[in-house]
Design a protein around this motif. Sequence first.
Motif, PDB file in Angstrom:
ATOM      1  N   VAL A  63       0.850  -1.182   0.000  1.00 13.74           N
ATOM      2  CA  VAL A  63       0.000   0.000   0.000  1.00 13.74           C
ATOM      3  C   VAL A  63       0.888   1.234   0.000  1.00 13.74           C
ATOM      4  O   VAL A  63       1.742   1.399   0.871  1.00 13.74           O
ATOM      5  CB  VAL A  63      -0.921   0.036   1.236  1.00 13.74           C
ATOM      6  CG1 VAL A  63      -1.834   1.254   1.184  1.00 13.74           C
ATOM      7  CG2 VAL A  63      -1.737  -1.237   1.336  1.00 13.74           C
ATOM      8  N   GLU A  64       0.697   2.096  -0.984  1.00 17.09           N
ATOM      9  CA  GLU A  64       1.498   3.317  -1.085  1.00 17.09           C
ATOM     10  C   GLU A  64       0.589   4.540  -1.058  1.00 17.09           C
ATOM     11  O   GLU A  64      -0.466   4.564  -1.706  1.00 17.09           O
ATOM     12  CB  GLU A  64       2.309   3.311  -2.386  1.00 17.09           C
ATOM     13  CG  GLU A  64       3.255   2.121  -2.509  1.00 17.09           C
ATOM     14  CD  GLU A  64       4.420   2.194  -1.546  1.00 17.09           C
ATOM     15  OE1 GLU A  64       5.131   3.197  -1.543  1.00 17.09           O
ATOM     16  OE2 GLU A  64       4.610   1.223  -0.788  1.00 17.09           O
ATOM     17  N   ASN A  65       1.028   5.552  -0.357  1.00 21.26           N
ATOM     18  CA  ASN A  65       0.422   6.888  -0.382  1.00 21.26           C
ATOM     19  C   ASN A  65      -1.083   6.879  -0.191  1.00 21.26           C
ATOM     20  O   ASN A  65      -1.565   6.663   0.917  1.00 21.26           O
ATOM     21  CB  ASN A  65       0.808   7.599  -1.688  1.00 21.26           C
ATOM     22  CG  ASN A  65       2.320   7.730  -1.828  1.00 21.26           C
ATOM     23  OD1 ASN A  65       2.989   8.163  -0.895  1.00 21.26           O
ATOM     24  ND2 ASN A  65       2.865   7.339  -2.969  1.00 21.26           N
ATOM     25  N   ASP A  66      -1.866   7.049  -1.253  1.00 21.72           N
ATOM     26  CA  ASP A  66      -3.315   7.208  -1.113  1.00 21.72           C
ATOM     27  C   ASP A  66      -4.068   5.883  -1.080  1.00 21.72           C
ATOM     28  O   ASP A  66      -5.249   5.815  -1.384  1.00 21.72           O
ATOM     29  CB  ASP A  66      -3.863   8.074  -2.256  1.00 21.72           C
ATOM     30  CG  ASP A  66      -3.641   7.446  -3.632  1.00 21.72           C
ATOM     31  OD1 ASP A  66      -2.837   6.498  -3.714  1.00 21.72           O
ATOM     32  OD2 ASP A  66      -4.260   7.912  -4.605  1.00 21.72           O
ATOM     33  N   GLY A  67      -3.403   4.814  -0.693  1.00 23.62           N
ATOM     34  CA  GLY A  67      -4.055   3.508  -0.607  1.00 23.62           C
ATOM     35  C   GLY A  67      -3.913   2.680  -1.854  1.00 23.62           C
ATOM     36  O   GLY A  67      -4.398   1.551  -1.930  1.00 23.62           O
ATOM     37  N   ARG A  68      -3.205   3.220  -2.859  1.00 29.17           N
ATOM     38  CA  ARG A  68      -2.985   2.490  -4.102  1.00 29.17           C
ATOM     39  C   ARG A  68      -1.957   1.382  -3.865  1.00 29.17           C
ATOM     40  O   ARG A  68      -0.993   1.556  -3.139  1.00 29.17           O
ATOM     41  CB  ARG A  68      -2.488   3.457  -5.172  1.00 29.17           C
ATOM     42  CG  ARG A  68      -2.651   2.970  -6.596  1.00 29.17           C
ATOM     43  CD  ARG A  68      -2.174   4.045  -7.545  1.00 29.17           C
ATOM     44  NE  ARG A  68      -2.965   5.271  -7.430  1.00 29.17           N
ATOM     45  CZ  ARG A  68      -4.071   5.498  -8.119  1.00 29.17           C
ATOM     46  NH1 ARG A  68      -4.521   4.588  -8.957  1.00 29.17           N
ATOM     47  NH2 ARG A  68      -4.731   6.629  -7.979  1.00 29.17           N
ATOM     48  N   MET A  69      -2.180   0.214  -4.495  1.00 24.69           N
ATOM     49  CA  MET A  69      -1.293  -0.939  -4.310  1.00 24.69           C
ATOM     50  C   MET A  69      -0.263  -1.034  -5.434  1.00 24.69           C
ATOM     51  O   MET A  69      -0.612  -0.911  -6.615  1.00 24.69           O
ATOM     52  CB  MET A  69      -2.113  -2.227  -4.261  1.00 24.69           C
ATOM     53  CG  MET A  69      -2.916  -2.392  -2.980  1.00 24.69           C
ATOM     54  SD  MET A  69      -1.940  -3.241  -1.743  1.00 24.69           S
ATOM     55  CE  MET A  69      -3.187  -3.635  -0.530  1.00 24.69           C
ATOM     56  N   PHE A  70       0.993  -1.313  -5.044  1.00 26.23           N
ATOM     57  CA  PHE A  70       2.084  -1.502  -5.989  1.00 26.23           C
ATOM     58  C   PHE A  70       2.648  -2.921  -5.849  1.00 26.23           C
ATOM     59  O   PHE A  70       2.656  -3.491  -4.760  1.00 26.23           O
ATOM     60  CB  PHE A  70       3.204  -0.486  -5.738  1.00 26.23           C
ATOM     61  CG  PHE A  70       2.916   0.887  -6.282  1.00 26.23           C
ATOM     62  CD1 PHE A  70       3.521   1.321  -7.448  1.00 26.23           C
ATOM     63  CD2 PHE A  70       2.026   1.732  -5.634  1.00 26.23           C
ATOM     64  CE1 PHE A  70       3.256   2.590  -7.961  1.00 26.23           C
ATOM     65  CE2 PHE A  70       1.752   2.997  -6.131  1.00 26.23           C
ATOM     66  CZ  PHE A  70       2.367   3.423  -7.300  1.00 26.23           C
ATOM     67  N   LEU A  71       3.132  -3.445  -6.970  1.00 27.32           N
ATOM     68  CA  LEU A  71       3.731  -4.779  -6.983  1.00 27.32           C
ATOM     69  C   LEU A  71       5.172  -4.670  -6.487  1.00 27.32           C
ATOM     70  O   LEU A  71       6.094  -4.416  -7.259  1.00 27.32           O
ATOM     71  CB  LEU A  71       3.689  -5.373  -8.398  1.00 27.32           C
ATOM     72  CG  LEU A  71       4.186  -6.809  -8.550  1.00 27.32           C
ATOM     73  CD1 LEU A  71       3.305  -7.781  -7.767  1.00 27.32           C
ATOM     74  CD2 LEU A  71       4.225  -7.216 -10.027  1.00 27.32           C
ATOM     75  N   ALA A  72       5.354  -4.879  -5.197  1.00 28.91           N
ATOM     76  CA  ALA A  72       6.685  -4.745  -4.595  1.00 28.91           C
ATOM     77  C   ALA A  72       7.591  -5.902  -4.989  1.00 28.91           C
ATOM     78  O   ALA A  72       8.808  -5.742  -5.090  1.00 28.91           O
ATOM     79  CB  ALA A  72       6.569  -4.670  -3.074  1.00 28.91           C
ATOM     80  N   GLY A  73       7.011  -7.094  -5.177  1.00 31.56           N
ATOM     81  CA  GLY A  73       7.832  -8.257  -5.482  1.00 31.56           C
ATOM     82  C   GLY A  73       7.005  -9.416  -5.993  1.00 31.56           C
ATOM     83  O   GLY A  73       5.770  -9.359  -6.060  1.00 31.56           O
ATOM     84  N   VAL A  74       7.717 -10.485  -6.332  1.00 33.54           N
ATOM     85  CA  VAL A  74       7.102 -11.721  -6.829  1.00 33.54           C
ATOM     86  C   VAL A  74       7.565 -12.858  -5.929  1.00 33.54           C
ATOM     87  O   VAL A  74       8.758 -12.972  -5.616  1.00 33.54           O
ATOM     88  CB  VAL A  74       7.524 -11.992  -8.291  1.00 33.54           C
ATOM     89  CG1 VAL A  74       6.972 -13.331  -8.767  1.00 33.54           C
ATOM     90  CG2 VAL A  74       7.057 -10.869  -9.203  1.00 33.54           C
ATOM     91  N   VAL A  75       6.626 -13.709  -5.486  1.00 34.36           N
ATOM     92  CA  VAL A  75       6.976 -14.838  -4.618  1.00 34.36           C
ATOM     93  C   VAL A  75       7.978 -15.732  -5.341  1.00 34.36           C
ATOM     94  O   VAL A  75       7.701 -16.224  -6.438  1.00 34.36           O
ATOM     95  CB  VAL A  75       5.725 -15.647  -4.222  1.00 34.36           C
ATOM     96  CG1 VAL A  75       6.113 -16.822  -3.331  1.00 34.36           C
ATOM     97  CG2 VAL A  75       4.713 -14.761  -3.512  1.00 34.36           C
ATOM     98  N   SER A  76       9.147 -15.959  -4.707  1.00 35.48           N
ATOM     99  CA  SER A  76      10.213 -16.700  -5.378  1.00 35.48           C
ATOM    100  C   SER A  76      10.594 -17.977  -4.640  1.00 35.48           C
ATOM    101  O   SER A  76      10.260 -19.063  -5.079  1.00 35.48           O
ATOM    102  CB  SER A  76      11.434 -15.790  -5.557  1.00 35.48           C
ATOM    103  OG  SER A  76      12.470 -16.465  -6.242  1.00 35.48           O
ATOM    104  N   TRP A  77      11.275 -17.883  -3.499  1.00 34.86           N
ATOM    105  CA  TRP A  77      11.743 -19.099  -2.830  1.00 34.86           C
ATOM    106  C   TRP A  77      11.888 -18.858  -1.335  1.00 34.86           C
ATOM    107  O   TRP A  77      11.718 -17.742  -0.847  1.00 34.86           O
ATOM    108  CB  TRP A  77      13.063 -19.590  -3.415  1.00 34.86           C
ATOM    109  CG  TRP A  77      14.236 -18.643  -3.229  1.00 34.86           C
ATOM    110  CD1 TRP A  77      14.554 -17.578  -4.014  1.00 34.86           C
ATOM    111  CD2 TRP A  77      15.236 -18.694  -2.202  1.00 34.86           C
ATOM    112  NE1 TRP A  77      15.675 -16.947  -3.545  1.00 34.86           N
ATOM    113  CE2 TRP A  77      16.128 -17.615  -2.444  1.00 34.86           C
ATOM    114  CE3 TRP A  77      15.465 -19.535  -1.122  1.00 34.86           C
ATOM    115  CZ2 TRP A  77      17.231 -17.364  -1.619  1.00 34.86           C
ATOM    116  CZ3 TRP A  77      16.572 -19.295  -0.309  1.00 34.86           C
ATOM    117  CH2 TRP A  77      17.434 -18.215  -0.545  1.00 34.86           C
ATOM    118  N   GLY A  78      12.205 -19.908  -0.622  1.00 31.63           N
ATOM    119  CA  GLY A  78      12.415 -19.802   0.818  1.00 31.63           C
ATOM    120  C   GLY A  78      12.952 -21.105   1.366  1.00 31.63           C
ATOM    121  O   GLY A  78      12.834 -22.162   0.738  1.00 31.63           O
TER     122      GLY A  78
END
Length: 823
Positions: free
Chosen positions: A780-795
Amino acid sequence: NINVFEEGVEFLPANNSRKVEKRGPKRWIVLLALVIFFILLSLMVGILVWHFNYQNAWVQKIFNGYLRITNENFIDAYENSNSTEFAHLANKVKEALKVLYNGIPALGPFYKESGITAFSEGSVIAYYWSEFSVPQYKAEEVERAISKEYVLSLPPRSRALQSFNVASIVAFPTDARTLQTTRDNSCSFSLHARDNEVISFTTPGFPDSPYPARARCQWALRGDVGQVLSLTFQTFDVAPCDDDGSDLVMVYDSLSPVEPRAVVQLCGVYPPSYNLTFLSSQNVMLVTLITNTVRRHPGFKAEFFQLSKMMECGGHLTGVQGTFSTPYYPGHYPPNIDCTWDIEVPADQNVKIRFKIFYLVEPHKTLGTCTKDYVEINGEKICGEKLQFVVSSNSNKITVHFHSDESYTDTGFLAEYLSYDSSDPCPGMFTCKTGRCINNALRCDGWADCTDFSDELECVCNSTFQFTCKNKFCKPLYWVCDGLNDCGDNSDELQCSCPEGNFRCGNGKCIPESQKCDKQDNCGDGSDEAWTVPCTKYTYKCLSGVCLSKKNPECDGKKDCSDGSDEKNCDCGLRSFSRHARIVGGQNSDEGEWPWQVSLHAEGEGHLCGASVISSTWLVSAAHCFVDTPRKRYSQPTQWKAFLGLHDQSKRSVKGVQERGFKQIIRHAAFNDFTFDYDIAVLELDKPVEFSSVIRPICLPDSSHTFPAGKAIWVTGWGHTKEGGTGALILQKGEIRVINQTTCESLLPNQVTPRMMCVGFLNGGVDSCQGDSGGPLSSVENDGRMFLAGVVSWGDGCARRNKPGVYTRTPILRDWIKEQTGV
């Protein structure tokens, strides 16, 4: 002389003419008589219609049931319905049922016939159906009469049934959908497992062709006496569940399809990882497939085997600590079982039970609290689905009782018992009011680590990093004025405008206008110093070529570039409704809550990976989902289907869900399938998707966009709900935090590259897992808009302590995404 006489005719006077008319009733009397006649006629017709259409309307009633023959021993020939021994005993049972019904006034006059479908051990149990032809008005009376349990009392002259003892005769109304199975044996199968033998069976035609339409199939499963059966559906794909007669698979703890002995009811599609293992309470099981549609689905593949019946359930547990679980966990516990654990720790200690997993859910609501399956401790019954919780005792002893009734089962619980000093129940840790112990570092950190929020009560907030809500909760400063009610009382969203002569920072802080552009970060987020600067990889570049020092200016609702380019192409990252307050821990998402989430299904395997919508024709996912194996070429677009707008994996055909194929799959050329570096791929749909309230794109961050350590980010997917566990049907969501890159590299030495980021909790508990790969990390950034911070990769495992999940950084690969897709 002849005398002529005229015949005289006398005419009466005109005023006496009535004397020559016939007499009759008055007209009003005639009309009244006609009306009464027609009323009586209508009444008679109504009575006749009622008599013939209702009083004399007969309905067919079929009941399924079973009874126990107490003086017979089971022989192998009783398994074969074509044997003479089977026929001989079946005739006796039919005669006994006839004698029974004829002795019951409410049943005898309407009884037609019975059929015996199977026998099993104990001494001998006979499974049967009985048919009645009943006047409509007596149908309820017949159902009430047959619902009682009977013991047969034979008449003195019943020679055919001499020395034939029958008890426990029970019957239940037959589900209308299963009526054809009583006589149609064209799709009936009988299977018997032996020691160390696993038997597989499938729906007709599986997997090359769909199961037959409008069919009734059943599989009678058996084991040896003294054994129980374990049944697992390895692949399950039938028509979606709906209200207008879907296809249905039922499993019964019996050889008769009676609702009170149903173990599970299944429809729709389940991913291969989902736990579909069920146990019987005896050596028989019945699986039925009822198809009411003409939809084309492959059906199921299942296997079963026998294992020794558990002679004892529960026991006496001693020691400082230990674990215990429901029988056969993580498979579904069997029906009709009771277990009692008497737990005792050292005399100078108290004992508590921590339930790590708890699923005792009934599909049908019942009156009262926990009347079917439950755990009972300290006189309290517990059932349903629970998050991790603790129950304690004021002594060194505690008793845990588990009860499962004869019908539907669940996966049960996994628990541990612990001894503790009553004066210090959580040495060196914080004690939640629920009894759970958490690290002291989690106290007053703004996150509810205790399910009752007790770790966030009576806190003194750190004014440098935290905001003090009116309700005394402490929340991170960067949550203030972000458009979301994080406090719960909305106090973090009040007073979000600054007095005249002041500048409002991006984080909500107010500073004097004179401090703006004074080359000092007075706001703390750089928003007061958003002047143009030399362009670097860390600065945002407007279309005009001018670079800003302001962090993350794109799509924040403020025009920072003179040409307005930072606010263009911002129809993304918004949902059709506001989300709920933040909570720690995975849970079911709401429908439409994550409209950019996509489910990727591999042909014949169901859901395998996730993806994110970035435009009407392009998705972003993980490259490792599309690595070929000797068995399958996952890199080929024809092997995949994308489901957009999906919420429940068992309901892929509901309104709002859109299915698409792929034109092409583009993996990053530098992807390393050993290190998982550059783990990103873009997927082009075979035709554009239509945006709706449940399908929308997520915003792509600029290459200069930063997601600071400590920031809360959401991970979503249908993957495993625990390590080594099973996938979820309902889309899951969990809120996790960005971990400092230096800490990330120290926790996973020589494994983390600049294209990777760690997100999670150092103490574990919430994480992505198998099946979530390729899915979005939504910020969630600024005015509630969602950004794609990352992609599920490994663990390294799932939700382990000091082993956070690793995600592909999308800002670093933003330019590559634009090159491939134009988005």
